[in-house]
Design a protein around this motif. Sequence first.
Motif, PDB file in Angstrom:
ATOM      1  N   HIS A   1      -6.082  -2.180   5.596  1.00 59.47           N
ATOM      2  CA  HIS A   1      -5.956  -1.161   6.628  1.00 59.47           C
ATOM      3  C   HIS A   1      -6.639   0.142   6.196  1.00 59.47           C
ATOM      4  CE1 HIS A   1      -4.256   1.071   9.953  1.00 59.47           C
ATOM      5  NE2 HIS A   1      -3.843   1.982   9.090  1.00 59.47           N
ATOM      6  N   CYS A   2      -6.368   0.581   4.975  1.00 57.47           N
ATOM      7  CA  CYS A   2      -6.925   1.847   4.482  1.00 57.47           C
ATOM      8  C   CYS A   2      -8.360   1.693   3.974  1.00 57.47           C
ATOM      9  CB  CYS A   2      -6.052   2.422   3.375  1.00 57.47           C
ATOM     10  SG  CYS A   2      -4.358   2.762   3.889  1.00 57.47           S
TER      11      CYS A   2
ATOM     12  N   CYS B   1      -6.371  -2.399   0.125  1.00 53.93           N
ATOM     13  CA  CYS B   1      -5.569  -2.379   1.346  1.00 53.93           C
ATOM     14  C   CYS B   1      -6.505  -2.588   2.541  1.00 53.93           C
ATOM     15  CB  CYS B   1      -4.852  -1.037   1.497  1.00 53.93           C
ATOM     16  SG  CYS B   1      -4.056  -0.907   3.113  1.00 53.93           S
TER      17      CYS B   1
ATOM     18  N   ARG C   1       0.026   4.134   0.810  1.00 55.47           N
ATOM     19  CA  ARG C   1      -0.378   5.060   1.873  1.00 55.47           C
ATOM     20  C   ARG C   1       0.145   4.612   3.226  1.00 55.47           C
ATOM     21  NH1 ARG C   1      -6.293   5.845   0.938  1.00 55.47           N
ATOM     22  NH2 ARG C   1      -5.638   7.024  -0.891  1.00 55.47           N
ATOM     23  N   CYS C   2      -0.035   3.327   3.574  1.00 60.47           N
ATOM     24  CA  CYS C   2       0.332   2.883   4.924  1.00 60.47           C
ATOM     25  C   CYS C   2       1.500   1.893   4.922  1.00 60.47           C
ATOM     26  CB  CYS C   2      -0.874   2.250   5.619  1.00 60.47           C
ATOM     27  SG  CYS C   2      -1.304   0.632   4.960  1.00 60.47           S
TER      28      CYS C   2
ATOM     29  N   CYS D   1       0.836  -1.197   0.000  1.00 60.43           N
ATOM     30  CA  CYS D   1       0.000   0.000   0.000  1.00 60.43           C
ATOM     31  C   CYS D   1       0.874   1.252   0.000  1.00 60.43           C
ATOM     32  CB  CYS D   1      -0.896   0.008   1.238  1.00 60.43           C
ATOM     33  SG  CYS D   1      -1.825   1.543   1.411  1.00 60.43           S
TER      34      CYS D   1
HETATM   35 ZN   LIG Z   1      -2.959   1.073   3.293  1.00 63.88          ZN
END
Ligand SMILES: [Zn+2]
Length: 277
Positions: free
Chosen positions: A260-261, A258, A240-241, A238
């Motif tokens: 998490h996101c 993702c 982003r994270c 990902c």
């Molecule tokens: Zn993520």
Amino acid sequence: MPELPDLLHIQARLRERLLGRTVSAERVRDPVVLRFAVRGNLSLLLGRALQDLVRHAHFLVFRFEGLDLAVNPMLAGRFRLAEPGDKDEFALVFALAFGDVELRYLDDKKMGKAYLIGSGDFGAIPGMQTGGVDVLSPAFTRERFASLLKQRRDQVRVFLLDKKALDSLGNAYADEVLFEAGIHPKTFCRSLSHEDGVRLHDAIVKVMQEAVAEVAERAEPIDVKVRDFLKVRRKETCPRCGGKLRTAGVKGMDSWFCPHCQPARRPGFVDWTRTEK
Ligand SMILES: [Zn+2]
């Protein structure tokens, strides 16, 4: 499959090269892809000038004097502009020469369809008048999107891919849009809030506008699919994270996301956020 940004790039390049030019020769290597709503064959196009080239949903329509050739490339169809001496004819289905440049349609899966029809006779083509709202047009407002979303009982990714609703997202950009909006691909439309809908609409506009600009800027030949700038589709990590991306099957299609996101909202899914990354 060519997606909207690819089709717009192909359309722009073909317009630049071919508009106003006259068909000087035709070749058919594999007739299985061709459909005729007029009596005759591709030789009907000989001597006719290409007057316009427009997009209707996932079709490119080559508009000649009195006749239209509408091509839906489906999964594997590609267009190629061949200069004199170009011997690469892999997967060639048909070709139209416009003087010194030849337009080739290639399709190694033979799933695409090309229809030769009378001018504007789009009713002769199954699936052409899909009625989806063009996501790059001014008609695609937050309000219009909210009213479409309200009618849906299916999963959000299935909705995004429905060409009767939206014109149009394919598998690659559906994943990018859901990632941008932070929404899990299996979320049911009815569980999205008003704010989610606004975020999703804005994500569609942003992702598609950026993709159109990127594909145009790269200016690759029209048979090259530019996908390397995508953030999650067929990627590992990902952006982003930094977590590991997962895939989920949605109606038989693999979706990248993702965990998490884009957390799942309903019970019964494996909660990947609690497992090892
Ligand atoms: Zn993520």
